[in-house]
Design a protein around this motif. Structure first.
Motif, PDB file in Angstrom:
ATOM      1  N   VAL A   1     -16.188   1.049   0.871  1.00  0.00           N
ATOM      2  CA  VAL A   1     -15.199   2.900   1.208  1.00  0.00           C
ATOM      3  C   VAL A   1     -14.458   2.469  -0.051  1.00  0.00           C
ATOM      4  O   VAL A   1     -13.889   1.629  -0.351  1.00  0.00           O
ATOM      5  N   LEU A   2     -14.915   3.950  -0.829  1.00  0.00           N
ATOM      6  CA  LEU A   2     -13.054   3.804  -2.132  1.00  0.00           C
ATOM      7  C   LEU A   2     -12.281   4.957  -1.871  1.00  0.00           C
ATOM      8  O   LEU A   2     -11.424   4.428  -2.420  1.00  0.00           O
ATOM      9  N   ALA A   3     -13.017   6.112  -1.056  1.00  0.00           N
ATOM     10  CA  ALA A   3     -11.868   7.136  -1.361  1.00  0.00           C
ATOM     11  C   ALA A   3     -12.584   7.885   0.376  1.00  0.00           C
ATOM     12  O   ALA A   3     -13.443   7.863   0.571  1.00  0.00           O
ATOM     13  N   LEU A   4     -11.161   8.663   0.872  1.00  0.00           N
ATOM     14  CA  LEU A   4     -11.287   9.627   2.228  1.00  0.00           C
ATOM     15  C   LEU A   4     -11.256  11.104   1.422  1.00  0.00           C
ATOM     16  O   LEU A   4     -10.527  11.688   0.968  1.00  0.00           O
ATOM     17  N   ASP A   5     -12.482  11.780   2.101  1.00  0.00           N
ATOM     18  CA  ASP A   5     -12.331  13.085   1.826  1.00  0.00           C
ATOM     19  C   ASP A   5     -11.304  13.626   3.121  1.00  0.00           C
ATOM     20  O   ASP A   5     -11.873  13.891   3.907  1.00  0.00           O
TER      21      ASP A   5
ATOM     22  N   VAL B   1      -8.357  10.409  -1.362  1.00  0.00           N
ATOM     23  CA  VAL B   1      -7.385   9.855  -1.208  1.00  0.00           C
ATOM     24  C   VAL B   1      -7.900   8.433  -1.653  1.00  0.00           C
ATOM     25  O   VAL B   1      -9.026   7.704  -0.295  1.00  0.00           O
ATOM     26  N   TRP B   2      -7.905   7.771  -2.662  1.00  0.00           N
ATOM     27  CA  TRP B   2      -8.939   6.621  -3.261  1.00  0.00           C
ATOM     28  C   TRP B   2      -7.216   5.770  -3.235  1.00  0.00           C
ATOM     29  O   TRP B   2      -8.341   4.657  -3.128  1.00  0.00           O
ATOM     30  N   ASP B   3      -5.924   5.179  -2.669  1.00  0.00           N
ATOM     31  CA  ASP B   3      -5.731   4.337  -1.881  1.00  0.00           C
ATOM     32  C   ASP B   3      -6.314   3.661  -0.904  1.00  0.00           C
ATOM     33  O   ASP B   3      -4.463   3.683   0.104  1.00  0.00           O
ATOM     34  N   LEU B   4      -6.790   3.811  -0.405  1.00  0.00           N
ATOM     35  CA  LEU B   4      -7.246   3.587   1.486  1.00  0.00           C
ATOM     36  C   LEU B   4      -6.674   1.799   1.633  1.00  0.00           C
ATOM     37  O   LEU B   4      -6.688   1.489   1.271  1.00  0.00           O
ATOM     38  N   PRO B   5      -5.716   1.395   2.907  1.00  0.00           N
ATOM     39  CA  PRO B   5      -5.147   0.499   2.811  1.00  0.00           C
ATOM     40  C   PRO B   5      -6.532   0.323   3.916  1.00  0.00           C
ATOM     41  O   PRO B   5      -7.308   0.311   3.831  1.00  0.00           O
ATOM     42  N   ASP B   6      -6.312  -1.262   2.985  1.00  0.00           N
ATOM     43  CA  ASP B   6      -7.469  -2.215   4.277  1.00  0.00           C
ATOM     44  C   ASP B   6      -7.345  -2.246   6.007  1.00  0.00           C
ATOM     45  O   ASP B   6      -8.954  -2.202   6.359  1.00  0.00           O
ATOM     46  N   GLU B   7      -6.105  -1.770   6.421  1.00  0.00           N
ATOM     47  CA  GLU B   7      -5.985  -1.817   7.725  1.00  0.00           C
ATOM     48  C   GLU B   7      -6.246  -0.569   8.039  1.00  0.00           C
ATOM     49  O   GLU B   7      -6.277  -0.038   9.643  1.00  0.00           O
ATOM     50  N   TYR B   8      -7.039   0.871   7.657  1.00  0.00           N
ATOM     51  CA  TYR B   8      -6.552   2.503   7.839  1.00  0.00           C
ATOM     52  C   TYR B   8      -8.148   2.369   8.601  1.00  0.00           C
ATOM     53  O   TYR B   8      -9.422   1.431   8.447  1.00  0.00           O
ATOM     54  N   VAL B   9      -8.557   3.053   9.668  1.00  0.00           N
ATOM     55  CA  VAL B   9      -9.625   3.063  11.155  1.00  0.00           C
ATOM     56  C   VAL B   9      -9.643   4.151  10.612  1.00  0.00           C
ATOM     57  O   VAL B   9      -9.861   4.857  10.170  1.00  0.00           O
ATOM     58  N   LEU B  10     -11.326   4.549  10.299  1.00  0.00           N
ATOM     59  CA  LEU B  10     -11.840   5.232  10.278  1.00  0.00           C
ATOM     60  C   LEU B  10     -13.273   6.106  11.069  1.00  0.00           C
ATOM     61  O   LEU B  10     -12.799   5.557  11.917  1.00  0.00           O
ATOM     62  N   GLY B  11     -12.403   7.237  11.210  1.00  0.00           N
ATOM     63  CA  GLY B  11     -12.462   7.780  12.444  1.00  0.00           C
ATOM     64  C   GLY B  11     -13.647   8.862  12.727  1.00  0.00           C
ATOM     65  O   GLY B  11     -14.545   9.017  11.574  1.00  0.00           O
ATOM     66  N   SER B  12     -14.120   9.942  13.994  1.00  0.00           N
ATOM     67  CA  SER B  12     -15.403  10.482  13.955  1.00  0.00           C
ATOM     68  C   SER B  12     -15.397  11.440  13.122  1.00  0.00           C
ATOM     69  O   SER B  12     -16.407  11.901  12.974  1.00  0.00           O
ATOM     70  N   HIS B  13     -14.179  11.673  12.981  1.00  0.00           N
ATOM     71  CA  HIS B  13     -13.546  13.330  11.693  1.00  0.00           C
ATOM     72  C   HIS B  13     -14.125  12.569  10.189  1.00  0.00           C
ATOM     73  O   HIS B  13     -13.475  14.282  10.147  1.00  0.00           O
ATOM     74  N   ASP B  14     -13.194  11.481   9.919  1.00  0.00           N
ATOM     75  CA  ASP B  14     -13.503  11.527   8.520  1.00  0.00           C
ATOM     76  C   ASP B  14     -14.910  11.661   7.947  1.00  0.00           C
ATOM     77  O   ASP B  14     -15.586  11.451   8.643  1.00  0.00           O
ATOM     78  N   ARG B  15     -14.689  11.886   6.727  1.00  0.00           N
ATOM     79  CA  ARG B  15     -15.394  11.717   5.512  1.00  0.00           C
ATOM     80  C   ARG B  15     -15.619  10.921   4.489  1.00  0.00           C
ATOM     81  O   ARG B  15     -14.420  10.784   3.984  1.00  0.00           O
ATOM     82  N   VAL B  16     -16.411   9.992   4.043  1.00  0.00           N
ATOM     83  CA  VAL B  16     -15.671   9.022   3.475  1.00  0.00           C
ATOM     84  C   VAL B  16     -17.075   8.943   1.594  1.00  0.00           C
ATOM     85  O   VAL B  16     -17.903   9.527   1.406  1.00  0.00           O
ATOM     86  N   VAL B  17     -16.290   8.573   0.778  1.00  0.00           N
ATOM     87  CA  VAL B  17     -17.003   8.194  -0.535  1.00  0.00           C
ATOM     88  C   VAL B  17     -16.863   6.590  -0.864  1.00  0.00           C
ATOM     89  O   VAL B  17     -16.384   6.236  -0.526  1.00  0.00           O
ATOM     90  N   LEU B  18     -18.372   6.081  -0.886  1.00  0.00           N
ATOM     91  CA  LEU B  18     -18.618   4.479  -0.608  1.00  0.00           C
ATOM     92  C   LEU B  18     -19.831   5.378  -2.088  1.00  0.00           C
ATOM     93  O   LEU B  18     -20.187   5.345  -2.658  1.00  0.00           O
ATOM     94  N   ALA B  19     -19.197   3.727  -2.244  1.00  0.00           N
ATOM     95  CA  ALA B  19     -20.278   3.381  -3.498  1.00  0.00           C
ATOM     96  C   ALA B  19     -21.297   1.756  -2.584  1.00  0.00           C
ATOM     97  O   ALA B  19     -20.678   1.449  -2.090  1.00  0.00           O
ATOM     98  N   ALA B  20     -22.632   1.733  -3.069  1.00  0.00           N
ATOM     99  CA  ALA B  20     -23.400   1.318  -2.081  1.00  0.00           C
ATOM    100  C   ALA B  20     -24.556   0.735  -3.580  1.00  0.00           C
ATOM    101  O   ALA B  20     -25.017   1.432  -4.053  1.00  0.00           O
ATOM    102  N   THR B  21     -25.229  -0.062  -2.865  1.00  0.00           N
ATOM    103  CA  THR B  21     -26.328  -0.590  -3.939  1.00  0.00           C
ATOM    104  C   THR B  21     -27.735   0.107  -3.106  1.00  0.00           C
ATOM    105  O   THR B  21     -27.188   0.847  -1.849  1.00  0.00           O
ATOM    106  N   ARG B  22     -29.044   0.119  -3.928  1.00  0.00           N
ATOM    107  CA  ARG B  22     -29.856   0.663  -2.549  1.00  0.00           C
ATOM    108  C   ARG B  22     -30.114   0.620  -1.487  1.00  0.00           C
ATOM    109  O   ARG B  22     -30.256   0.695  -0.772  1.00  0.00           O
TER     110      ARG B  22
END
Length: 621
Positions: free
Chosen positions: A563-567, A581-602
């Motif tokens: 996960v790279l950023a939170l929309d 938001v690009w500087d997300l702390p590792d302790e941030y809990v992702l909720g069902s209302h969140d939308r994230v930008v991530l980098a991934a392999t195929r």
């Protein structure tokens, strides 16, 4: 999943869906006599080639013709062909024919057969693609509103229009330039990734915002040690964890260095007008005009000193003498007579200068409808071979970066020639395999060669000939097959160890974006790491047990996704990325209302974003 196409992208996409995502695929291709050569995708993915062979055998009645290995042979995607392919009960349909009209006609037919079908279209015309996407989405929304079960996914668009040229162009342009960043750009959002060489003794590598990959273990060539998929221990390592980055020695990295948002410059239009006016006249003519003006001013000052006239009146009299419309200074002092003779002589010199200015201006206006030739003394430019769909997009990208380009094209009717005229880019018309064509493009003084024709052997021949003229030239080749690219890379690397050689496949760069779009995911783009691909995607957290209710640190999986950023949804049309938001702390809990930008392999994206109804087991074989 149904894939319809008539070139290598259809085969690559079908293999991507079946092998990486584990989906059931129906491939609609032209009959055997018109079918293009299927891509060879390397030893690491030999299963995809075997899959395609089984598909062909199944279509010919030589094996099991189950849904996962089904091929429909048809010249055109008519309503009967789409019905035979099972579009009425399919989850998604990809139309990747090389012709925009064919894709649009098939999309309209498919939407009528199945209003809930997710459509992915390959269109070169971006403006037309936006209108078609809105039209098909409106039709899908009306059809969903007419149902009472509410099963339609109202939050996700059911139509996605993509272009393989737009997807591959940033990567191809960046590869041709040493030190130039790899960029993913969509709707104003820009993700910038840079390659960094291995740190020296005692130095600590700066991870930037995030370390995306560890490159092949070479210190003299940080961009990769192999030209293929990079299988094995010496290949690139995507999305490494902190320990792997810390322990890596002698390996370059790809890091996310900065995130910015593109916008129009307020002074660009004014500067463009100044450049356009200055381009009417050559540099030598501009200096000649400046010299004449200086001489006129000097004579006016001398006349003012000699006669005591006001400087403005002295300048006026000097201009009258210059154009030979003043009275002769017969009864004037000798100094005044000498100045009048010198001024008249200067007027004779001014006539050919003004005549040359008129001719150059007319020639400049006339040349706007023609092709420019490479100017004398040009150097440090990029030689671009091929002005087809891919070449035209790469040319636009290079000019946006301010890189001087000389194009070489054999077809006088190529669609990229109009782009070259508009951008006033020099073009050499001729077959690149003929002697003298690359010399006319000044390849011996070029910074890099970018061979983007649709024929692998032509690209290879051009690179070999260019290397004979300049052994240290940076060469980037568009090659279709991974195995062929590996063999070419190793041979060129052995013959010219001091030069950089890269190979890229357009279908290899574009297929992951098309495959992700078939699942309704918003694929922002792809960044090549050697001949592997790292995807950037935006998705909703709700419904994904690997994301929902977990912290950012727990979600991260080395080699798979990060996960790279939170929309936050605070973006506007003027600044579409302002809500990220690009500087997300590792302790941030992702909720069902969140939308994230991530980098991934195929494979990581396939495992993370599999069918939600069967998320209990990984979908990767």
């Amino acid at each position: 999943m149904v894939v319809c196409g008539d070139d290598g992208l259809a085969h690559r996409l079908a293999a991507e869906l079946r092998v990486v995502y584990g989906e059931q695929v129906t491939l609609v291709v032209p009959p055997a006599g018109r079918r293009v050569r299927q891509p060879v995708v390397g030893r690491a993915r030999a299963a995809s080639a075997a899959l395609l062979d089984r598909m062909v055998n199944a279509a010919r009645g030589n094996g099991d013709s189950g849904a996962a290995e089904r091929v429909v042979e048809a010249g055109e995607p008519t309503e009967a062909v789409l019905a035979e392919a099972g579009v009425d009960r399919a989850a998604a349909l990809a139309l990747v024919y090389d012709d925009d009209e064919t894709n649009i006609r098939a999309a309209l037919t498919a939407r009528r057969l199945n209003p809930r079908l997710r459509l992915v279209l390959r269109l070169y015309n971006r403006r037309l693609g936006q209108h078609i996407e809105e039209l098909l989405d409106q039709a899908a929304a009306l059809a969903a509103g007419a149902t009472s079960d509410g099963s339609a996914d109202s939050g996700a668009p059911s139509t996605v229009v993509l272009s393989d040229a737009d997807t591959a162009a940033p990567a191809l342009a960046a590869t041709a330039l040493a030190g130039t960043s790899k960029v993913v750009q969509t709707e104003g959002l820009m993700l910038r990734a840079v390659e960094r060489p291995p740190p020296g003794p005692g130095e600590v590598a700066d991870p930037g915002l995030a370390t995306l990959a560890l490159l092949s273990a070479t210190s003299n060539d940080p961009a990769g040690a192999d030209g293929s998929e990079g299988s094995g221990e010496q290949g690139p390592r995507l999305l490494p964890d902190a320990a792997a980055v810390r322990d890596a020695t002698g390996r370059g990295t790809v890091v996310l260095e900065q995130v910015s948002y593109s916008g129009a410059s307020g002074t660009a239009s004014g500067l463009t007008g100044v450049r356009s006016f200055a381009s009417l006249f050559s540099r030598r003519l501009r200096w000649s005009l400046a010299g004449v003006v200086g001489c006129v001013l000097a004579l006016a000052v001398a006349l003012s000193v000699l006669t005591g006239d006001h400087p403005l009146h002295a300048t006026y009299v000097t201009l009258l003498d210059l154009f030979a419309i003043n009275e002769p200074a017969l009864n004037q002092p000798t100094g005044r007579q000498i100045l009048q003779l010198l001024t008249g002589l200067l007027g004779l010199v001014l006539l050919p200068v003004l005549f040359a200015a008129v001719l150059e201006a007319l020639g400049a206006f006339r040349s706007t409808s023609g092709l420019r030739r490479p100017p004398r003394g040009l150097g440090g430019h990029v030689v671009l071979l091929g002005l087809g769909k891919i070449g035209a997009r790469v040319l636009i990208r290079l000019r946006e970066l301010g890189i001087p380009v000389v194009c070489v094209e054999a077809d006088p009717e190529a669609r990229g020639l109009a782009v070259a005229r508009r951008l006033r880019v020099p073009v050499v018309l001729g077959d690149v395999t003929q002697e003298g064509v690359l010399e006319a493009a000044k390849v011996h003084r070029a910074h890099a060669l970018l061979a983007l024709t649709s024929v692998d052997t032509t690209n290879l021949e051009a690179a070999l000939y260019a290397r004979s003229l300049r052994p240290d030239l940076r060469a980037v080749l568009r090659l279709y097959d991974d195995d062929f690219a590996t063999a070419v890379y190793r041979t060129l690397r052995a013959a010219h160890p001091q030069a950089l050689t890269r190979s890229r496949s357009v279908t290899h760069l574009a297929a992951p974006s098309f495959a992700g779009a078939m699942f309704g995911r918003q694929i922002l783009g792809a960044i090549p790491v050697e001949r592997r691909v790292l995807l950037f995607a935006a998705l909703e957290v709700a419904g994904h047990p690997r994301l929902e209710g977990r912290t950012v640190g727990e979600v991260f999986r080395a080699g798979a996704w990060r996960v790279l950023a939170l929309d936050t949804g605070a973006g506007t049309e003027d600044s579409p990325g302002a809500g990220l938001v690009w500087d997300l702390p590792d302790e941030y809990v992702l909720g069902s209302h969140d939308r994230v930008v991530l980098a991934a392999t195929r494979r990581g994206l396939a495992e993370l974003l599999g069918r939600r109804s069967r998320e209990g087991e990984p979908r990767v074989p």
